[in-house]
Design a protein around this motif. Structure first.
Motif, PDB file in Angstrom:
ATOM      1  N   SER A   1      39.736  39.907  38.248  1.00  0.00           N
ATOM      2  CA  SER A   1      40.459  41.172  38.321  1.00  0.00           C
ATOM      3  C   SER A   1      39.560  42.312  38.807  1.00  0.00           C
ATOM      4  O   SER A   1      39.947  43.132  39.628  1.00  0.00           O
ATOM      5  N   ARG A   2      38.336  42.329  38.300  1.00  0.00           N
ATOM      6  CA  ARG A   2      37.407  43.397  38.703  1.00  0.00           C
ATOM      7  C   ARG A   2      36.963  43.255  40.156  1.00  0.00           C
ATOM      8  O   ARG A   2      36.495  44.210  40.767  1.00  0.00           O
ATOM      9  N   LEU A   3      37.081  42.042  40.663  1.00  0.00           N
ATOM     10  CA  LEU A   3      36.709  41.814  42.057  1.00  0.00           C
ATOM     11  C   LEU A   3      37.910  42.018  42.981  1.00  0.00           C
ATOM     12  O   LEU A   3      37.769  42.010  44.209  1.00  0.00           O
ATOM     13  N   GLY A   4      39.072  42.209  42.375  1.00  0.00           N
ATOM     14  CA  GLY A   4      40.275  42.399  43.171  1.00  0.00           C
ATOM     15  C   GLY A   4      40.783  41.110  43.805  1.00  0.00           C
ATOM     16  O   GLY A   4      41.459  41.132  44.832  1.00  0.00           O
ATOM     17  N   ILE A   5      40.458  39.989  43.178  1.00  0.00           N
ATOM     18  CA  ILE A   5      40.970  38.709  43.679  1.00  0.00           C
ATOM     19  C   ILE A   5      41.644  37.943  42.543  1.00  0.00           C
ATOM     20  O   ILE A   5      41.646  38.405  41.396  1.00  0.00           O
ATOM     21  N   ARG A   6      42.212  36.783  42.852  1.00  0.00           N
ATOM     22  CA  ARG A   6      42.886  35.966  41.843  1.00  0.00           C
ATOM     23  C   ARG A   6      41.887  34.982  41.242  1.00  0.00           C
ATOM     24  O   ARG A   6      40.928  34.563  41.903  1.00  0.00           O
ATOM     25  N   THR A   7      42.166  34.586  40.025  1.00  0.00           N
ATOM     26  CA  THR A   7      41.251  33.695  39.306  1.00  0.00           C
ATOM     27  C   THR A   7      40.833  32.440  40.095  1.00  0.00           C
ATOM     28  O   THR A   7      39.637  32.139  40.182  1.00  0.00           O
ATOM     29  N   PRO A   8      41.787  31.711  40.676  1.00  0.00           N
ATOM     30  CA  PRO A   8      41.383  30.462  41.346  1.00  0.00           C
ATOM     31  C   PRO A   8      40.398  30.699  42.486  1.00  0.00           C
ATOM     32  O   PRO A   8      39.624  29.794  42.829  1.00  0.00           O
ATOM     33  N   SER A   9      40.418  31.889  43.072  1.00  0.00           N
ATOM     34  CA  SER A   9      39.523  32.161  44.198  1.00  0.00           C
ATOM     35  C   SER A   9      38.051  32.167  43.776  1.00  0.00           C
ATOM     36  O   SER A   9      37.147  32.015  44.602  1.00  0.00           O
ATOM     37  N   LEU A  10      37.820  32.347  42.485  1.00  0.00           N
ATOM     38  CA  LEU A  10      36.438  32.320  41.996  1.00  0.00           C
ATOM     39  C   LEU A  10      35.787  30.963  42.269  1.00  0.00           C
ATOM     40  O   LEU A  10      34.571  30.866  42.427  1.00  0.00           O
ATOM     41  N   TYR A  11      36.627  29.936  42.320  1.00  0.00           N
ATOM     42  CA  TYR A  11      36.076  28.585  42.455  1.00  0.00           C
ATOM     43  C   TYR A  11      35.549  28.292  43.856  1.00  0.00           C
ATOM     44  O   TYR A  11      35.020  27.224  44.113  1.00  0.00           O
ATOM     45  N   ASN A  12      35.694  29.262  44.758  1.00  0.00           N
ATOM     46  CA  ASN A  12      35.009  29.156  46.042  1.00  0.00           C
ATOM     47  C   ASN A  12      33.531  29.511  45.892  1.00  0.00           C
ATOM     48  O   ASN A  12      32.728  29.246  46.780  1.00  0.00           O
ATOM     49  N   HIS A  13      33.190  30.180  44.759  1.00  0.00           N
ATOM     50  CA  HIS A  13      31.812  30.646  44.572  1.00  0.00           C
ATOM     51  C   HIS A  13      31.085  29.957  43.429  1.00  0.00           C
ATOM     52  O   HIS A  13      29.866  30.082  43.312  1.00  0.00           O
ATOM     53  N   THR A  14      31.838  29.295  42.599  1.00  0.00           N
ATOM     54  CA  THR A  14      31.197  28.604  41.481  1.00  0.00           C
ATOM     55  C   THR A  14      32.009  27.384  41.083  1.00  0.00           C
ATOM     56  O   THR A  14      33.223  27.335  41.316  1.00  0.00           O
ATOM     57  N   ARG A  15      31.324  26.421  40.490  1.00  0.00           N
ATOM     58  CA  ARG A  15      31.975  25.168  40.111  1.00  0.00           C
ATOM     59  C   ARG A  15      32.766  25.305  38.811  1.00  0.00           C
ATOM     60  O   ARG A  15      33.764  24.639  38.596  1.00  0.00           O
ATOM     61  N   SER A  16      32.230  26.159  37.907  1.00  0.00           N
ATOM     62  CA  SER A  16      32.863  26.324  36.596  1.00  0.00           C
ATOM     63  C   SER A  16      32.262  27.551  35.918  1.00  0.00           C
ATOM     64  O   SER A  16      31.266  28.115  36.388  1.00  0.00           O
ATOM     65  N   LYS A  17      32.854  27.931  34.815  1.00  0.00           N
ATOM     66  CA  LYS A  17      32.345  29.078  34.050  1.00  0.00           C
ATOM     67  C   LYS A  17      30.928  28.772  33.558  1.00  0.00           C
ATOM     68  O   LYS A  17      30.029  29.618  33.633  1.00  0.00           O
TER      69      LYS A  17
END
Lengths: 208, 208
Positions: free
Chosen positions: A40-56
DNA sequence: CCTACCGATCGGTAGG
DNA sequence: CCTACCGATCGGTAGG
């Protein structure tokens, strides 16, 4: 003429992700930080994070690895170098506190890693902490061995001097991070004076 | 002839709830602790917890309030009492560290409360922390004012002496709580020696 | 103290 | 980078 990863985003999402995630982990802890909030703070959707990391988990471990490297780098450079033992150790203290002041979230991230070891965080974190601890300890042992040999500090076991320093630094960092801002500013002004009281406690007797 | 709250449960669920919840909050943090896990350890279902507490927040605040009271009680008794300033302060240190050793989860609970203030925990927690901090500070100011007046400590501002003590105690507690057990035992043996180095740093010059 | 259940949110996946 | 969606778990409620 600047290099841009994309036309309208001068700071890459990957870099902003690191910033935002570090800040949130530091302030809310591991379990208290959700990927949804980061996205949310990056202005993107949660699943899009997985382009930058494998997991939390992987994200945290990655940030923590970077944090300990930066910390270790600063601290090593300050303790090495020239001068009397007192000068070197005071420089080391100032560098560590400066680091904590300028990049509080990195220090906060380390604190979270330490306090949550053995629970929801991976063994990798515990291993990294232990390695850093051992490395720092060895550098301190070398430092105090030399200071004793030079007759710059009181003639007590090196282990004890290492403990005394570690306790002092831990206390300073704890106050730097957790004290309310009002108190923190006051303590910051005292750093030099606190140092002199600490050094007075371990300095060699003046030769008669 | 013993008083029993129920026939087959000599330790009340309410008391066990406090134990179990304190331990979990201390080890896993606030967000990292689920009511389901607490209930599971008590051998009951989650909804049954609501017979003993209004909410997760209320449970934490209640435990934290009790923890700070116990802490404050121990610490006050040790610092007051008779003896030289050095004797009183060392007794205070030993009491605080003894408390941390014997009841690590209570200290861990306090640490969680401090580190998560302003985030998911209620303002009540922040208020309680601030009140305790002020109260402790005032007791230290009185103590060091008296010690200075008696010529027992170096003639520096009381504020500075208070800071020095606080840093030392915070450092000791940090190591006591977070250090790996192996290192912890070694540090524990050093308490007396660490104390003497600390006191050496703030003790008055021997009169000529 | 229980069963049965609520809406919300969690980390993460499929598929584009 | 998105929409659409997953099963699991969260704190908490209804009703007994």
């Amino acid at each position: 003429m600047t290099l841009e990863p994309s036309a309208d985003d001068p700071i890459s999402t990957a870099a902003r992700l690191r910033e935002v995630a570090t800040e949130l982990f530091a302030e809310r802890g591991y379990a208290g930080t959700s990927l949804a909030e980061i996205a949310s703070r990056l202005g993107i959707r949660t699943p899009s994070l997985y382009n930058h990391t494998r997991s939390k988990d992987a994200l945290f471990l990655d940030l923590f690895t970077e944090a300990t490297a930066a910390w270790s780098d600063i601290s090593r450079r300050a303790l090495d170098g020239e001068g009397t033992s007192a000068e070197r150790l005071e420089r080391h203290m100032q560098a560590s506190l400066g680091f904590a002041t300028e990049r509080p979230h990195i220090v906060g991230l380390c604190r979270v890693a330490v306090t949550q070891v053995g629970n929801e965080l991976a063994d990798d974190v515990e291993e990294l902490i232990e390695r850093q601890r051992i490395d720092y300890r060895q550098r301190l042992v070398s430092f105090f061995d030399e200071a004793r040999a030079n007759g710059e500090v009181v003639d007590r076991p090196t282990e004890l001097l290492v403990s005394a320093w570690w306790v002092f630094l831990d206390g300073l960092l704890t106050q730097q991070i957790f004290a309310p801002p009002a108190l923190r500013a006051e303590i910051e002004k005292h750093h030099g004076a606190l140092w002199s009281l600490f050094w007075r406690g371990i300095a060699a007797e003046p030769s008669p």
